[in-house]
Write a protein that holds these residues in place. Structure first.
Motif, PDB file in Angstrom:
ATOM      1  N   VAL A  41       0.872  -1.169   0.000  1.00 26.23           N
ATOM      2  CA  VAL A  41       0.000   0.000   0.000  1.00 26.23           C
ATOM      3  C   VAL A  41       0.907   1.217   0.000  1.00 26.23           C
ATOM      4  N   VAL A  42       0.712   2.096  -0.977  1.00 24.00           N
ATOM      5  CA  VAL A  42       1.468   3.345  -1.062  1.00 24.00           C
ATOM      6  C   VAL A  42       0.520   4.457  -0.656  1.00 24.00           C
ATOM      7  N   TYR A  43       0.911   5.223   0.350  1.00 30.29           N
ATOM      8  CA  TYR A  43       0.110   6.341   0.834  1.00 30.29           C
ATOM      9  C   TYR A  43       0.650   7.634   0.233  1.00 30.29           C
ATOM     10  N   LEU A  44      -0.223   8.373  -0.440  1.00 33.53           N
ATOM     11  CA  LEU A  44       0.165   9.643  -1.067  1.00 33.53           C
ATOM     12  C   LEU A  44      -0.446  10.825  -0.318  1.00 33.53           C
ATOM     13  N   THR A  45       0.249  11.945  -0.346  1.00 33.73           N
ATOM     14  CA  THR A  45      -0.285  13.189   0.196  1.00 33.73           C
ATOM     15  C   THR A  45      -1.033  13.921  -0.919  1.00 33.73           C
ATOM     16  N   ASN A  46      -1.759  14.962  -0.558  1.00 34.54           N
ATOM     17  CA  ASN A  46      -2.448  15.771  -1.572  1.00 34.54           C
ATOM     18  C   ASN A  46      -1.468  16.344  -2.578  1.00 34.54           C
ATOM     19  N   GLU A  47      -0.279  16.745  -2.101  1.00 35.42           N
ATOM     20  CA  GLU A  47       0.740  17.321  -2.983  1.00 35.42           C
ATOM     21  C   GLU A  47       1.290  16.283  -3.970  1.00 35.42           C
ATOM     22  N   ALA A  48       1.330  15.039  -3.571  1.00 38.91           N
ATOM     23  CA  ALA A  48       1.948  13.994  -4.389  1.00 38.91           C
ATOM     24  C   ALA A  48       1.008  13.382  -5.429  1.00 38.91           C
ATOM     25  N   ILE A  49      -0.268  13.555  -5.274  1.00 42.68           N
ATOM     26  CA  ILE A  49      -1.231  12.896  -6.165  1.00 42.68           C
ATOM     27  C   ILE A  49      -0.975  13.222  -7.636  1.00 42.68           C
ATOM     28  N   ALA A  50      -0.770  14.470  -7.953  1.00 45.77           N
ATOM     29  CA  ALA A  50      -0.628  14.893  -9.353  1.00 45.77           C
ATOM     30  C   ALA A  50       0.748  14.581  -9.936  1.00 45.77           C
ATOM     31  N   THR A  51       1.752  14.354  -9.086  1.00 45.51           N
ATOM     32  CA  THR A  51       3.113  14.202  -9.600  1.00 45.51           C
ATOM     33  C   THR A  51       3.670  12.788  -9.513  1.00 45.51           C
TER      34      THR A  51
END
Length: 100
Positions: A41-51
């Motif tokens: 499971v990879v957890y992304l932040t809001n900042e990381a979603i687009a990149t």
């Protein structure tokens, strides 16, 4: 089970030959490479979603989690099954209908 939490990565986070792992970048990670891994499971932040992008091979049970606009955690599978066929003399690949 193993969990890895890090602030940010300049280029990539690689996960190789693992079982039941959780990975979280608390900031941005441009690329995740997942190879020979069963259960991640990879957890992304809001900042990381687009990149963030994902490169996978020989892996199963892969999921990505991220917060939505309301702060609720969403989760989606990373496809591990594809359909390949020739179209106009070239090999094409599409995600299996299981994921649609």
């Amino acid at each position: 089970k193993c969990g890895v939490v890090f602030d940010a990565a300049i280029s990539a986070c690689e996960v190789v030959n693992c079982k039941s792992v959780q990975v979280q970048a608390t900031n941005v990670c441009p690329s995740f490479s997942i190879d020979k891994t069963d259960g991640i499971v990879v957890y992304l932040t809001n900042e990381a979603i687009a990149t963030s992008s994902f490169v996978t091979s020989k892996s199963s049970e892969m999921n990505v989690s991220w917060p939505d606009d309301k702060g609720e955690i969403k989760e989606a599978p990373i496809p591990e099954q594809f359909m390949h066929k020739f179209v106009n003399g070239k090999m094409t690949s599409q995600v299996s209908d299981l994921y649609h």
